[in-house]
Write an enzyme that holds these catalytic residues in place. Structure first.
Site, PDB file in Angstrom:
ATOM      1  N   GLY A   1       0.818  -1.200   0.000  1.00 39.78           N
ATOM      2  CA  GLY A   1       0.000   0.000   0.000  1.00 39.78           C
ATOM      3  C   GLY A   1       0.856   1.255   0.000  1.00 39.78           C
ATOM      4  O   GLY A   1       1.970   1.261  -0.528  1.00 39.78           O
TER       5      GLY A   1
ATOM      6  N   VAL B   1       0.666   4.761   5.205  1.00 41.22           N
ATOM      7  CA  VAL B   1       0.122   3.663   6.009  1.00 41.22           C
ATOM      8  C   VAL B   1       1.229   2.678   6.366  1.00 41.22           C
ATOM      9  O   VAL B   1       1.217   2.077   7.448  1.00 41.22           O
ATOM     10  CB  VAL B   1      -1.032   2.961   5.266  1.00 41.22           C
ATOM     11  CG1 VAL B   1      -1.569   1.789   6.078  1.00 41.22           C
ATOM     12  CG2 VAL B   1      -2.148   3.954   4.973  1.00 41.22           C
ATOM     13  N   GLY B   2       2.205   2.514   5.479  1.00 42.48           N
ATOM     14  CA  GLY B   2       3.319   1.610   5.753  1.00 42.48           C
ATOM     15  C   GLY B   2       4.048   1.978   7.032  1.00 42.48           C
ATOM     16  O   GLY B   2       4.468   1.103   7.802  1.00 42.48           O
TER      17      GLY B   2
ATOM     18  N   GLU C   1       5.662  -3.297   0.860  1.00 45.16           N
ATOM     19  CA  GLU C   1       5.677  -3.047  -0.579  1.00 45.16           C
ATOM     20  C   GLU C   1       4.904  -1.766  -0.820  1.00 45.16           C
ATOM     21  O   GLU C   1       3.669  -1.764  -0.840  1.00 45.16           O
ATOM     22  CB  GLU C   1       5.060  -4.238  -1.331  1.00 45.16           C
ATOM     23  CG  GLU C   1       5.847  -5.524  -1.206  1.00 45.16           C
ATOM     24  CD  GLU C   1       7.263  -5.406  -1.763  1.00 45.16           C
ATOM     25  OE1 GLU C   1       7.484  -4.559  -2.659  1.00 45.16           O
ATOM     26  OE2 GLU C   1       8.148  -6.131  -1.292  1.00 45.16           O
TER      27      GLU C   1
ATOM     28  N   CYS D   1       1.313   0.556  -8.759  1.00 39.66           N
ATOM     29  CA  CYS D   1       2.394   1.115  -7.943  1.00 39.66           C
ATOM     30  C   CYS D   1       3.685   1.304  -8.727  1.00 39.66           C
ATOM     31  O   CYS D   1       4.510   2.143  -8.372  1.00 39.66           O
ATOM     32  CB  CYS D   1       2.646   0.238  -6.717  1.00 39.66           C
ATOM     33  SG  CYS D   1       3.129  -1.452  -7.107  1.00 39.66           S
TER      34      CYS D   1
END
Length: 501
Positions: free
Chosen positions: A194, A198-199, A216, A250
């Site tokens: 994501g 948020v990672g 990722e 992405c």
């Protein structure tokens, strides 16, 4: 907020997965193979249902579903089934003289219970891909699909228990509260796909349990187009990579860097390619997708404010439709250059030469992918040697994702860890150091025991500093001969040394 019963349910799911893992059945190679084959049956038998869900979520065509997601998953499963016995085989390593008679090796063992948090833009490949590696490595897993691709998430929750071990593999659906509650639980690894924002939260939550993570993420993947290349071919490949899945990829080229002299040619080539791909009106093309929801629709449109539109620009909020769009003469400080676009908008930033392009790339966060189009080997060499990115592709885009032997992952702000093929297996395994010896030949150990003397220290130094070649690269008779010769050498040295000491 979650109700108490829902919070308790999250914990029960994790506990149930851990109890199943502790039975030891996932350590058996055949069990893993059987589960992988069951997952392959799911993909093949329910392809029509999966395709329908993706059409509902992303306006994905029935042809793009296999191309963009399912064929890759099939390939990953077949590779794992074929190679798993080799991946799990003990890996013998180099020895020193003092460990010559020992069995020294690395053994891959399961981590335990893995949390997999999937992404909405490719809700099947980015959720089931890590699950393939988790199964292959012998782990239990809790799968959390993205709530944004809600039709696919519901279907994953419905289908996985029909094909996989229901005690070992679980699906939890829901939104941010459910994800937050899951992250409070103790896992043995967290695999998140994501955004970088948020990672960071995922990593912070995992740190409370010292849980390792694979992140990722994404970022702004640059695409440098040199004057010295076939612009028509370059634009065809860039157009495909940028506007597939409505730009919600992405590793899509986020922006183009090029010399001012070729900007207009690039724009015209992209315009012609878009017409070839999607016709006069992309909105009516079955191959052109939609933005996932109206929040992201508004976000992408806001990024374009103040920019000069060269191609496209049309939109329809009721359909979450944004036309394939190219922006020209974009300034480095423009809003659209400050965050990942994740939509069908391609900015062009002009630079004077490759030196300026390299500086531009290096002044920003390290991207997930870097794309270089050039026929000049010196330019290619400089881009490879003077920049950093998760992956790099020369004269194409995104295709490295399909090569299972290449590790896929980011660096710095674009992520950590890697997966695909054996890399996923390695990422979700613990590489256990193993040494097996006997209780014989105790005289060899005297040099390490007190009371210490100068002669004992010299003896220890000799045995510890002299290493032998690993037999891992030798097979059959050659390995046997090598071992016999090494043993003969050791015995000879022992006789000489023991006489001297």
């Amino acid at each position: 907020m979650l109700a108490w019963g829902e919070e308790e349910m999250e914990k029960q799911v994790v506990d149930k997965a851990r109890r199943a893992f502790n039975t030891g059945r996932s350590r058996v190679l055949q069990y893993r193979v059987d589960q992988l084959r069951a997952l392959l049956r799911l993909i093949r038998e329910r392809q029509a249902d999966i395709s329908a869900a993706l059409t509902q979520d992303l306006h994905r065509s029935v042809f793009n579903t296999p191309l963009l997601e399912l064929i890759g998953l099939e390939n990953e499963i077949k590779l794992a089934v074929r190679e798993l016995s080799d991946w799990t085989r003990p890996q013998h390593v180099q020895k020193s003289l003092i460990t010559l008679t020992n069995d020294v090796f690395i053994k891959a063992e399961p981590l335990g219970v893995v949390l997999i948090i999937g992404a909405w833009n490719y809700p099947w490949s980015l959720t089931l891909g890590p699950l393939i590696g988790a199964i292959a490595a012998g782990n239990a897993a809790v799968v959390k699909p993205s709530e944004l691709s809600k039709t696919s998430a519901s279907l994953i929750k419905e289908l996985l228990p029909q094909y996989l071990d229901q005690e070992m593999y679980h699906v939890v659906t829901g939104g941010v509260p459910e994800t937050q509650e899951l992250l409070k639980q103790r896992f043995d690894h967290v695999f998140y796909t994501g955004s970088s924002t948020v990672g960071k939260l995922v990593m912070e939550a995992a740190a409370r349990h010292l849980t390792p993570v694979t992140l990722e993420l994404g970022g702004k993947s640059p695409c440098y187009v040199d004057q010295n290349c076939d612009l028509a071919v370059a634009c065809r490949r860039i157009t495909w990579g940028k506007f597939s899945n409505c730009g919600q990829t992405c590793i899509a080229p986020d922006y183009i860097l090029c010399n001012t002299s070729i900007q207009n040619r690039l724009i015209e080539e992209i315009r012609q390619t878009l017409q070839e791909f999607y016709g006069e009106n992309p909105e009516s093309s079955p191959d052109y997708g939609r933005i996932i929801n109206q929040n992201h629709f508004e976000r992408v449109l806001a990024l374009m404010e103040g920019c000069s539109v060269a191609v496209g620009g049309e939109s329809d909020k009721s359909q979450c439709y944004i036309a394939p769009t190219v922006l020209k003469d974009v300034l480095p400080h423009a809003r659209i250059m400050q965050e990942e676009i994740f939509g069908p908008v391609l900015p062009i930033v002009t630079v004077n030469d490759v030196n300026e392009a390299i500086r531009f790339i290096n002044e920003r966060e390290k991207p997930l992918a870097l794309y270089v189009f050039s026929s000049d080997k010196k330019v290619i060499k400089r881009m490879l040697g003077e920049t950093s990115s998760g992956g790099v592709v020369v004269n194409d885009v995104m295709i490295h994702y399909t090569v299972s032997s290449l590790p896929f992952g980011g660096v710095g702000n674009s992520g950590m860890g890697m997966y695909h093929g054996k890399h996923t297996f390695d990422q979700l395994s613990h590489k256990r150091a193993c040494l097996i010896t006997s209780l014989g030949m105790e005289s060899l150990n005297n040099a390490r025991y007190p009371p210490q003397t100068e002669s004992r220290l010299q003896k220890a130094r000799f045995f510890m500093l002299n290493r032998l070649c690993s037999c891992a690269h030798l097979t059959g008779a050659l390995a046997i001969i090598s071992t016999v010769l090494a043993l003969g050498l050791l015995i000879t040295l022992l006789v000489v040394l023991l006489k001297g000491w």
